[in-house]
Design a protein around this motif. Structure first.
Motif, PDB file in Angstrom:
ATOM      1  N   ASN A 206     -91.897 -44.855  24.385  1.00 17.71           N
ATOM      2  CA  ASN A 206     -91.814 -45.659  25.315  1.00 17.71           C
ATOM      3  C   ASN A 206     -92.314 -45.371  26.774  1.00 17.71           C
ATOM      4  OD1 ASN A 206     -90.105 -47.150  23.649  1.00 17.71           O
ATOM      5  ND2 ASN A 206     -88.316 -45.905  24.038  1.00 17.71           N
ATOM      6  N   CYS A 207     -93.095 -44.487  26.829  1.00 16.46           N
ATOM      7  CA  CYS A 207     -93.856 -44.365  28.201  1.00 16.46           C
ATOM      8  C   CYS A 207     -94.820 -45.488  28.217  1.00 16.46           C
ATOM      9  CB  CYS A 207     -94.682 -43.035  28.116  1.00 16.46           C
ATOM     10  SG  CYS A 207     -93.552 -41.699  28.141  1.00 16.46           S
ATOM     11  N   CYS A 212     -97.941 -39.802  30.054  1.00 17.40           N
ATOM     12  CA  CYS A 212     -96.836 -38.969  30.159  1.00 17.40           C
ATOM     13  C   CYS A 212     -97.421 -38.014  31.224  1.00 17.40           C
ATOM     14  CB  CYS A 212     -95.972 -38.672  29.326  1.00 17.40           C
ATOM     15  SG  CYS A 212     -97.158 -37.443  28.071  1.00 17.40           S
ATOM     16  N   ASP A 213     -96.441 -37.253  32.053  1.00 21.43           N
ATOM     17  CA  ASP A 213     -97.136 -36.063  32.690  1.00 21.43           C
ATOM     18  C   ASP A 213     -97.739 -34.992  31.818  1.00 21.43           C
ATOM     19  OD1 ASP A 213     -96.654 -33.186  33.772  1.00 21.43           O
ATOM     20  OD2 ASP A 213     -96.099 -34.509  35.633  1.00 21.43           O
ATOM     21  N   ILE A 214     -98.704 -34.618  32.131  1.00 21.62           N
ATOM     22  CA  ILE A 214     -99.717 -33.500  31.385  1.00 21.62           C
ATOM     23  C   ILE A 214     -98.924 -32.211  31.144  1.00 21.62           C
ATOM     24  CG2 ILE A 214    -100.967 -32.823  33.340  1.00 21.62           C
ATOM     25  CD1 ILE A 214    -103.511 -33.020  31.424  1.00 21.62           C
ATOM     26  N   VAL A 215     -98.099 -32.061  31.986  1.00 19.39           N
ATOM     27  CA  VAL A 215     -97.573 -30.605  31.863  1.00 19.39           C
ATOM     28  C   VAL A 215     -96.294 -30.825  31.064  1.00 19.39           C
ATOM     29  CG1 VAL A 215     -96.477 -28.592  33.247  1.00 19.39           C
ATOM     30  CG2 VAL A 215     -98.462 -29.942  33.915  1.00 19.39           C
ATOM     31  N   CYS A 219     -92.428 -39.151  31.387  1.00 23.90           N
ATOM     32  CA  CYS A 219     -93.378 -40.560  31.521  1.00 23.90           C
ATOM     33  C   CYS A 219     -93.736 -40.796  32.915  1.00 23.90           C
ATOM     34  CB  CYS A 219     -92.504 -41.869  30.868  1.00 23.90           C
ATOM     35  SG  CYS A 219     -92.262 -41.722  29.128  1.00 23.90           S
ATOM     36  N   LEU A 220     -94.863 -41.480  33.033  1.00 23.83           N
ATOM     37  CA  LEU A 220     -95.018 -41.737  34.598  1.00 23.83           C
ATOM     38  C   LEU A 220     -94.557 -43.068  34.959  1.00 23.83           C
ATOM     39  CD1 LEU A 220     -98.930 -40.878  34.722  1.00 23.83           C
ATOM     40  CD2 LEU A 220     -97.148 -39.573  35.136  1.00 23.83           C
ATOM     41  N   GLU A 221     -94.588 -43.987  33.753  1.00 23.64           N
ATOM     42  CA  GLU A 221     -93.860 -45.420  33.951  1.00 23.64           C
ATOM     43  C   GLU A 221     -93.325 -45.677  32.571  1.00 23.64           C
ATOM     44  OE1 GLU A 221     -96.355 -47.983  35.660  1.00 23.64           O
ATOM     45  OE2 GLU A 221     -95.511 -47.750  37.657  1.00 23.64           O
ATOM     46  N   CYS A 222     -92.246 -46.235  32.434  1.00 20.40           N
ATOM     47  CA  CYS A 222     -91.625 -46.923  31.332  1.00 20.40           C
ATOM     48  C   CYS A 222     -92.270 -48.036  30.761  1.00 20.40           C
ATOM     49  CB  CYS A 222     -90.312 -46.831  31.203  1.00 20.40           C
ATOM     50  SG  CYS A 222     -89.401 -45.206  31.471  1.00 20.40           S
ATOM     51  N   LYS A 227     -85.521 -47.021  30.771  1.00 17.32           N
ATOM     52  CA  LYS A 227     -85.698 -46.180  31.680  1.00 17.32           C
ATOM     53  C   LYS A 227     -85.315 -44.645  31.495  1.00 17.32           C
ATOM     54  CE  LYS A 227     -80.540 -47.137  32.403  1.00 17.32           C
ATOM     55  NZ  LYS A 227     -79.581 -47.444  33.281  1.00 17.32           N
ATOM     56  N   GLY A 228     -85.283 -43.831  32.445  1.00 16.78           N
ATOM     57  CA  GLY A 228     -85.203 -42.607  32.269  1.00 16.78           C
ATOM     58  C   GLY A 228     -86.636 -41.629  31.993  1.00 16.78           C
ATOM     59  N   LYS A 229     -86.371 -40.381  32.208  1.00 16.58           N
ATOM     60  CA  LYS A 229     -87.609 -39.437  32.428  1.00 16.58           C
ATOM     61  C   LYS A 229     -88.563 -39.608  31.228  1.00 16.58           C
ATOM     62  CE  LYS A 229     -85.652 -35.820  35.547  1.00 16.58           C
ATOM     63  NZ  LYS A 229     -85.303 -34.303  35.745  1.00 16.58           N
TER      64      LYS A 229
END
Length: 604
Positions: A206-207, A212-215, A219-222, A227-229
């Protein structure tokens, strides 16, 4: 100490362990430089692409591994296009050294100071994210290669430096701006939708665009609706869309909308329409999904509340309820059926639901279209067609039966006071008798006054007096008539004698009578109508005889006494004059009636 241990500790301190697992996603990608170096022979070996060729062992201008910008410029911009939006971890820059020791004696340190690095999805740095801007380095501290972590997604990596045109530069800064890059490496994952040191972990589904963050994989945005990280939660609290930032419309029965696009699965609540139920009903419509039309019976036709359908301005005459769809029930009428039909209608309590006009007209004693007014103006009864009697003080009689509620005025009696007082009575309701002093006990029915002749005689004496007067009148008429007959007889004898003399005169002159003069009516000649006020002196104009005339328009003459030489005129004797019954007319000849007067010709 083992050299390997020393190297490991150094790399750990520099936070460089594991960074080589990421891909250099800038290698041999398209590049661009604002002010390239154009002087030969360096122009062919210092182009912009030299900064991503993977070579930086010779960091001099003539080594062919570095890009060189033009001299004497106040800004310097260089960028690389990654070919798509990629997940980035860090950026490393190798600057020009001319292969000399990198210390304060190296002049290129002043050119490197003050640089910035941007990540953007467009070629405009201001549309992107500023990863780093140098504000602290000096010629003593700036390294010849710089590594900056910048965990972002982007397509363009932009290097930028500038110098003020007029202001004094900071200490150690060069006069002009340069972009002298021997290599710029961008480390990240070359395949979209993955993260981790080896870029082998899939981003949450759902990103947005599977980024998503490479580390850590957050998700950078949904995607819209989540919603949610790690975008694992659906939008709630009547929200939907990107970052759950939009509000649901008015879905049916207050249901939440679809968390992704805001659509209402079971349709709209009253007053709205559209697949998101966020559009108000247009004028003239109301209800769920705006499926109902406002009534034309509204006070303002086809205008109502878009939710309830309640009419604007109430209902038109003859209709009721909030939507004005129900007719007024029997016995009511007007706006919102607020009035009751009159019980005085011909059919009690029944009338037109719009106007209130009674069915069957009005009952006795009432008038008006709604039968709401009593008969007045001295009228009563059905259709107020009957006239009142003479009520006391000229009061209005009862509107239904015509009775005088307070009795009759002077001179009248009866229930309706329309009967005159009988002989011998007078006063209010004829309740008084005439005075015995009145002749024949007759008096004025209103005032009770006796006749002018108040002297009384015996009835027999009065009757005798009347008889004597009548006989005297008859005798006088008989005498007058005899006198008139006698005068007429003497006049006729003279008339006949005069007629014979005129006939003899005509015979002796052998004159043939002309029809236009004599006529064929015995001893009469027909004339045309006499013109009043004629200026013919002593002559009277005679019209020509019209055969078959009924003498309606002609004057009758006695026998002509002679032939006049006046053409169509007959000479009249001076004795001609208007008939006067007081004169002795025996010496005149009657000419007949002209304009309501009798005219006569004096006889010879």
């Amino acid at each position: 100490m083992d050299s390997k241990v020393v190297l490991f500790c150094l790399l750990a301190k520099l936070n460089l362990i594991g960074i080589f697992a990421y891909d250099n996603v800038a290698l041999r990608k398209l590049t661009w430089q604002q002010f390239p170096y154009t002087d030969r022979p360096l122009n062919n070996i210092t182009m912009a692409e030299k900064a991503v060729d993977g070579l930086y062992s010779d960091r001099s201008a003539f080594g062919g591994q570095c890009t060189i910008s033009a001299n004497k410029r106040f800004t310097a911009t260089w960028r690389v296009d990654l070919g798509g939006v990629l997940s980035i971890h860090h950026i490393r820059i190798y600057y020009r050294t001319d292969n000399n020791p990198w210390d304060i004696s190296n002049g290129y340190t002043s050119r490197f100071l003050g640089f910035s690095v941007y990540i953007s999805n467009t070629s405009n740095k201001y549309d992107g994210y500023l990863c780093f801007k140098d504000t602290n380095y000096t010629r003593y501290t700036i390294p010849d290669n710089v590594t900056k972590e910048c965990v972002k997604h982007g397509r363009y990596i932009i290097y930028y430096n500038k110098r003020p045109r007029l202001a004094v530069n900071r200490e150690g800064y060069s006069r002009y701006a340069y972009s002298e890059l021997c290599e710029l490496e961008v480390y990240g994952c070359s395949t979209r939708g993955f993260y981790g040191e080896d870029c082998d972990l899939p981003c949450p589904e759902n990103c947005q665009e599977r980024r998503c963050d490479i580390v850590n994989g957050t998700c950078l945005e949904c995607r819209p609706g989540y919603k949610g990280k790690q975008c694992e939660e659906q939008c709630d609290n009547y929200k939907y869309g990107l970052e759950c930032s939009k509000s649901c419309g008015n879905c049916s029965n207050g249901e939440p909308c679809y968390h992704v696009n805001g659509s209402c699965t079971n349709g709209c609540d009253a007053g709205v329409q559209g697949y998101r139920c966020d559009e108000k009903c247009p004028e003239g419509r109301y209800g769920k999904n705006c499926q109902d039309a406002c009534s034309i019976n509204c006070g303002v036709p086809s205008r109502c509340d878009r939710v309830t359908g309640e009419c604007h301005g109430g209902c038109q005459a003859g209709w009721k309820d909030i939507g004005c769809y129900k007719k007024c029930p029997e016995g009511t009428y007007s706006f919102n059926c607020q009035y009751t039909c009159s019980i005085n209608c011909g059919v009690p309590g029944r009338c037109d639901r719009v106007t209130g006009e009674c069915q069957g007209g009005c009952q006795e004693g009432w008038k008006g279209t709604r039968c709401d007014r009593k008969c007045d103006d001295d009228k009563f009864g059905l259709q107020c067609a009957q006239s009142c009697g003479v009520c006391l003080n000229k009061e209005q009689c009862h509107h239904i039966n015509g009775t005088c509620l307070n009795g009759c005025d002077k001179g009248y009696q009866g229930i309706n006071c329309n009967e005159e007082c009988p002989w011998g009575f007078h006063g209010y309701s004829c309740n008084k008798t005439c005075s015995n002093d009145c002749f024949n006990r007759s008096c004025n029915a209103v005032t009770g006054a006796c006749p002018v002749e108040t002297k009384t005689f015996p009835i027999i004496g009065g009757t005798a007096a009347i008889t004597v007067v009548s006989l005297a009148v008859v005798i006088l008429c008989f005498i007058f008539r005899r006198k008139l007959i006698r005068k007429y007889t003497r006049g006729t004898a003279k008339y006949q004698n005069n007629s014979e003399k005129k006939a003899e005169k005509l015979s002796s002159e052998n004159t043939t009578p002309n029809k236009d003069i004599y006529g064929e009516k015995g001893t009469y000649q027909e004339l045309g109508p006499r013109t009043e006020g004629s200026d013919n002196g002593g002559y009277q104009k005679l019209g020509h005889r019209v055969e078959g005339s009924d003498n309606g328009e002609y004057q009758e003459l006695g026998p002509r006494t002679g032939v006049s030489d006046n053409g169509d005129y007959q000479e009249l004797e001076p004795g001609m004059e208007s008939y006067d019954k007081t004169k002795d007319n025996t010496e005149y000849q009657e000419l007949g009636q002209i304009s309501e007067h009798f005219y006569y010709e004096k006889l010879h």
